[in-house]
Write an enzyme that holds these catalytic residues in place. Structure first.
Site, PDB file in Angstrom:
ATOM      1  NE  ARG A 282     -36.154 -66.155   3.700  1.00 54.97           N
ATOM      2  CZ  ARG A 282     -36.808 -65.747   3.326  1.00 54.97           C
ATOM      3  NH1 ARG A 282     -37.811 -66.183   2.351  1.00 54.97           N
ATOM      4  NH2 ARG A 282     -36.992 -64.143   3.529  1.00 54.97           N
ATOM      5  NE  ARG A 378     -39.197 -66.568  -2.033  1.00 53.39           N
ATOM      6  CZ  ARG A 378     -39.205 -65.333  -1.082  1.00 53.39           C
ATOM      7  NH1 ARG A 378     -38.722 -64.280  -1.372  1.00 53.39           N
ATOM      8  NH2 ARG A 378     -40.028 -65.679   0.016  1.00 53.39           N
TER       9      ARG A 378
HETATM   10  P1  FAD Z   1     -50.303 -63.904  -4.277  1.00 47.84           P
HETATM   11  O1  FAD Z   1     -50.132 -62.632  -3.789  1.00 47.84           O
HETATM   12  O2  FAD Z   1     -50.302 -64.950  -3.408  1.00 47.84           O
HETATM   13  O3  FAD Z   1     -51.980 -63.614  -4.790  1.00 47.84           O
HETATM   14  C1  FAD Z   1     -52.389 -65.019  -5.519  1.00 47.84           C
HETATM   15  C2  FAD Z   1     -53.840 -64.597  -5.875  1.00 47.84           C
HETATM   16  O4  FAD Z   1     -54.278 -65.808  -6.664  1.00 47.84           O
HETATM   17  C3  FAD Z   1     -54.683 -64.160  -5.020  1.00 47.84           C
HETATM   18  O5  FAD Z   1     -55.516 -62.887  -5.591  1.00 47.84           O
HETATM   19  C4  FAD Z   1     -55.724 -65.115  -4.851  1.00 47.84           C
HETATM   20  O6  FAD Z   1     -56.942 -64.956  -4.502  1.00 47.84           O
HETATM   21  C5  FAD Z   1     -55.820 -65.675  -6.222  1.00 47.84           C
HETATM   22  N1  FAD Z   1     -56.337 -67.139  -6.339  1.00 47.84           N
HETATM   23  C6  FAD Z   1     -55.444 -68.115  -5.787  1.00 47.84           C
HETATM   24  N2  FAD Z   1     -56.331 -69.352  -6.220  1.00 47.84           N
HETATM   25  C7  FAD Z   1     -57.371 -68.979  -6.767  1.00 47.84           C
HETATM   26  C8  FAD Z   1     -58.384 -69.454  -7.544  1.00 47.84           C
HETATM   27  N3  FAD Z   1     -58.633 -70.977  -7.388  1.00 47.84           N
HETATM   28  N4  FAD Z   1     -59.161 -68.856  -8.211  1.00 47.84           N
HETATM   29  C9  FAD Z   1     -59.046 -67.568  -8.425  1.00 47.84           C
HETATM   30  N5  FAD Z   1     -58.131 -67.154  -7.893  1.00 47.84           N
HETATM   31  C10 FAD Z   1     -57.231 -67.562  -6.964  1.00 47.84           C
HETATM   32  N6  FAD Z   1     -41.650 -61.947  -0.813  1.00 47.84           N
HETATM   33  C11 FAD Z   1     -40.715 -60.893  -0.827  1.00 47.84           C
HETATM   34  O7  FAD Z   1     -40.050 -60.655  -2.123  1.00 47.84           O
HETATM   35  N7  FAD Z   1     -40.415 -60.128   0.100  1.00 47.84           N
HETATM   36  C12 FAD Z   1     -41.056 -60.211   1.179  1.00 47.84           C
HETATM   37  O8  FAD Z   1     -40.721 -59.391   2.057  1.00 47.84           O
HETATM   38  C13 FAD Z   1     -42.154 -61.071   1.622  1.00 47.84           C
HETATM   39  N8  FAD Z   1     -42.602 -61.518   2.593  1.00 47.84           N
HETATM   40  C14 FAD Z   1     -43.272 -62.471   2.970  1.00 47.84           C
HETATM   41  C15 FAD Z   1     -44.103 -62.624   4.204  1.00 47.84           C
HETATM   42  C16 FAD Z   1     -45.053 -63.830   4.016  1.00 47.84           C
HETATM   43  C17 FAD Z   1     -45.967 -63.801   5.401  1.00 47.84           C
HETATM   44  C18 FAD Z   1     -45.446 -64.556   3.166  1.00 47.84           C
HETATM   45  C19 FAD Z   1     -46.504 -65.397   3.212  1.00 47.84           C
HETATM   46  C20 FAD Z   1     -44.656 -64.241   1.864  1.00 47.84           C
HETATM   47  C21 FAD Z   1     -43.756 -63.405   1.649  1.00 47.84           C
HETATM   48  N9  FAD Z   1     -43.205 -62.959   0.444  1.00 47.84           N
HETATM   49  C22 FAD Z   1     -42.323 -62.011   0.436  1.00 47.84           C
HETATM   50  C23 FAD Z   1     -43.425 -63.838  -0.650  1.00 47.84           C
HETATM   51  C24 FAD Z   1     -44.303 -62.988  -1.522  1.00 47.84           C
HETATM   52  O9  FAD Z   1     -45.200 -62.393  -0.782  1.00 47.84           O
HETATM   53  C25 FAD Z   1     -45.255 -63.980  -2.658  1.00 47.84           C
HETATM   54  O10 FAD Z   1     -44.300 -64.850  -3.176  1.00 47.84           O
HETATM   55  C26 FAD Z   1     -45.746 -63.153  -3.763  1.00 47.84           C
HETATM   56  O11 FAD Z   1     -46.405 -62.061  -3.029  1.00 47.84           O
HETATM   57  C27 FAD Z   1     -46.610 -64.037  -4.352  1.00 47.84           C
HETATM   58  O12 FAD Z   1     -47.575 -63.178  -5.083  1.00 47.84           O
HETATM   59  P2  FAD Z   1     -48.370 -63.680  -6.256  1.00 47.84           P
HETATM   60  O13 FAD Z   1     -48.900 -62.462  -7.034  1.00 47.84           O
HETATM   61  O14 FAD Z   1     -47.775 -64.603  -7.299  1.00 47.84           O
HETATM   62  O15 FAD Z   1     -49.443 -64.443  -5.474  1.00 47.84           O
HETATM   63  C1  SIN Z   2     -39.077 -61.765   5.372  1.00 48.58           C
HETATM   64  O1  SIN Z   2     -39.590 -60.570   5.642  1.00 48.58           O
HETATM   65  O2  SIN Z   2     -38.583 -62.242   6.042  1.00 48.58           O
HETATM   66  C2  SIN Z   2     -39.847 -62.255   4.007  1.00 48.58           C
HETATM   67  C3  SIN Z   2     -39.062 -61.993   3.136  1.00 48.58           C
HETATM   68  C4  SIN Z   2     -39.339 -62.841   1.924  1.00 48.58           C
HETATM   69  O3  SIN Z   2     -39.905 -63.912   2.027  1.00 48.58           O
HETATM   70  O4  SIN Z   2     -38.592 -62.665   0.903  1.00 48.58           O
END
Ligand code: FAD
Ligand code: SIN
Length: 525
Positions: A282, A378
């Site tokens: 990427r 990543r």
């Molecule tokens: P999140 O899913 O971001 O959850 C964070 C949580 O913390 C939420 O519930 C939020 O409400 C809570 N929170 C935040 N601040 C506070 C606060 N102050 N107080 C209380 N709660 C709070 N990764 C992959 O491996 N494959 C993919 O295909 C992929 N596609 C992606 C597509 C997009 C558009 C994006 C943006 C990311 C993508 N990623 C992908 C990355 C991946 O989605 C994220 O890194 C991952 O979902 C993060 O999960 P998490 O549980 O750490 O946090």
């Molecule tokens: C994507 O679908 O291109 C996002 C995948 C990722 O962030 O790992």
């Protein structure tokens, strides 16, 4: 309120930890806004795992380390990748309807992967994963899910310090967004799973709430953070004046999509990575797109998969196809205008293989952490995987050392005696916009020391203003986020200034070479 375990965040990392913990303990899960507000629900491409007979752990490990510019921690990479097939089994048990082909899981491909190894649910994997985890959590009597709670800070009980100057963590203060009151949630163990800090940039694929709250809270409480300069930019975010943060998944390139300069018509990736072309990691593709846009004064570049049969495109990318049709773009017939946008926070709170942070009582998992998996960049679809592996690791470690965890002591309630309601909300809006703009312009894909110093200067000026505001007015979610964005901006810029080399996502014109030895940028509070 006192709980066995407090989990901050209802995304993949938080809910994985909660489900594992709930087999033995009572768990409270807090989310800012809706339970589906994190990045998890937005994930498109899928989850990387070695499932094909021709693929090996060694290959996945190598691809991860190549993408990560050698900054990854090999032990962590092995730890995560070897646990991937089991994580996928668990998701299947929870009912995630992964795409299949003749009974076997269908594997798609993304940049930097030497094999097809991405399991997915069409082009909306995250939504299906989030729904399955939430359903299991809702049905579990040991889990309480509380949306609309913005944690302000961790409760550190500084009156009984037991860690080199930093307090033991006993839970968090959370603003109830409906009542406007700050509630003290105490717990024997706290799991931080609050996601990334993407919204520190003007253009990001991340949802509105990705303001680095978890990273900032842990830092203020005394935890080290590392590699914050490694902010990942996705090469292909839709360019549209109304829809600013819609991702076009890397799987489009995995299934044959090509990048073209819309003016010259050139398929330019051959100039940047002749061998891997559009499937280079990427950082390389994002820099190539950025270079084309700047060099030719373009608004966007073209991503084109219209050479594939229309049925193939619709079948693989139904969500994107439909969304684009609504905007007047038919991806089966012509190219999609795309630009790079911030996408993922590779750095974060430093954790070990048990998901322990520096602070006793605080574990962390997911995008708010720096576990050593991603290094300087990543590899696609390794992020959800990290959430599952480290969410489980945190829960297992908490259960293992449960008997040694004390009950929380008496903690003073949140003190609002010296603050009033704000009469100047405009300050928040102004500062939000300013941070996000200078981070985009000065701390973006290609950096220079001079630009980083300009950003550092802006941060110093804003810090006084924001802290003054925070000290005088009642907290709101916007204020909490602004304070955390500024904290994260500072961590990113400080780390970027410290790294005097170019590696992975950190590319600076002043230090274009890569040092022979890879070193983490670790910031100590
Ligand atoms: P999140 O899913 O971001 O959850 C964070 C949580 O913390 C939420 O519930 C939020 O409400 C809570 N929170 C935040 N601040 C506070 C606060 N102050 N107080 C209380 N709660 C709070 N990764 C992959 O491996 N494959 C993919 O295909 C992929 N596609 C992606 C597509 C997009 C558009 C994006 C943006 C990311 C993508 N990623 C992908 C990355 C991946 O989605 C994220 O890194 C991952 O979902 C993060 O999960 P998490 O549980 O750490 O946090
Ligand atoms: C994507 O679908 O291109 C996002 C995948 C990722 O962030 O790992």
């Amino acid at each position: 309120m006192t709980h066995d375990v407090l989990v901050i965040g209802s995304g993949a990392a938080g809910l994985t930890a909660a489900l594992e913990l709930a087999e033995h303990k009572k768990v409270l899960v807090l989310a800012k806004g809706k339970l589906t507000s994190g990045s998890t629900a937005w994930a498109q491409g899928g989850i990387a795992a070695v499932l094909d007979a021709g693929d090996t752990f060694d290959d996945h490990i190598r691809d991860t380390m190549v993408a990560g510019g050698g900054l990854n921690d090999q032990e962590t990479v092995e730890f995560v990748i070897e646990r991937a097939p089991k994580a996928i089994d668990r998701l299947c048990e929870l009912g995630v309807p992964f795409n299949r082909e003749e009974g076997d899981l269908h594997l798609t491909r993304e940049g930097g992967h030497s094999h097809r190894r991405i399991v997915h649910v069409n082009d909306a994997t995250g939504w299906a994963v989030q729904a399955a985890l939430l359903k299991a959590a809702e049905e579990n009597p040991n889990i309480t899910l509380l949306p609309n709670q913005s944690c302000v800070d961790l409760v550190t009980g500084r009156n009984q310090k037991d860690y080199s100057g930093s307090g033991r963590v006993w839970g968090a203060y959370a603003l109830d967004e409906e009542s406007g009151k700050v509630v003290t949630h105490l717990a024997r163990a706290t799991v931080l799973a609050a996601g990334g800090a993407g919204r520190v940039y003007l253009f990001s694929t991340a949802p509105r709430g990705a303001t680095g709250d978890g990273i900032a809270m842990a830092w203020r409480a005394g935890a080290r953070v590392s590699n914050m300069e490694m902010m990942q930019f996705h090469p292909t975010c839709l360019y549209n004046l109304d829809v600013k943060n819609f991702l076009i998944t890397e799987a489009v390139r995995g299934e044959g999509g090509r990048l073209f300069n819309p003016v010259t018509g050139e398929r330019y990736m051959k100039k940047y990575d002749a061998q891997r072309m559009e499937l280079a990691p990427r950082d390389i593709v994002a820099r190539a797109n950025d270079d084309q846009i700047k060099r030719y004064g373009l608004d966007y570049v073209h991503l084109d998969i219209s050479h594939q049969p229309p049925e193939f495109v619709k079948e693989h990318f139904p969500t994107i196809h439909e969304k684009l049709l609504g905007l007047g773009i038919d991806m089966t017939k012509g190219p999609i205008p795309v630009v790079p946008a911030q996408h993922y926070t590779c750095g974060g709170v430093k954790v070990d293989l048990d998901a322990r942070t520096d602070l006793p009582g605080l574990w962390a998992a997911g995008e708010c952490t720096e576990s050593g998996l991603h290094g300087a960049n990543r590899l696609a679809s390794n992020s959800l995987l990290e959430c599952f592996v480290f969410g489980e690791a945190a829960a297992k470690d908490i259960l293992l050392c449960w008997d040694k965890l004390d009950d929380p002591p008496e903690i003073l309630p949140w003190d609002e005696s010296r603050v009033t309601d704000s009469d100047e909300e405009v300050v928040i809006k102004q500062n939000w916009t300013e941070i996000r703009r200078f981070m985009w312009n000065y701390v973006g894909i290609v950096r220079t020391t001079k630009r980083l110093e300009r950003a550092a200067h802006r941060i110093r000026l804003l810090r006084d203003e924001v802290e003054d505001y925070y000290g005088h007015f009642r907290v709101t979610t916007d204020l909490i986020e602004l304070r955390n964005l500024l904290e994260c901006a500072n961590l990113i810029v400080t780390s970027a200034l410290k790294r005097q080399e170019s590696r992975g996502l950190h590319f600076t014109l002043d230090y274009p070479e890569t040092d022979p030895i890879a070193r983490d940028t670790v910031l100590v509070p």
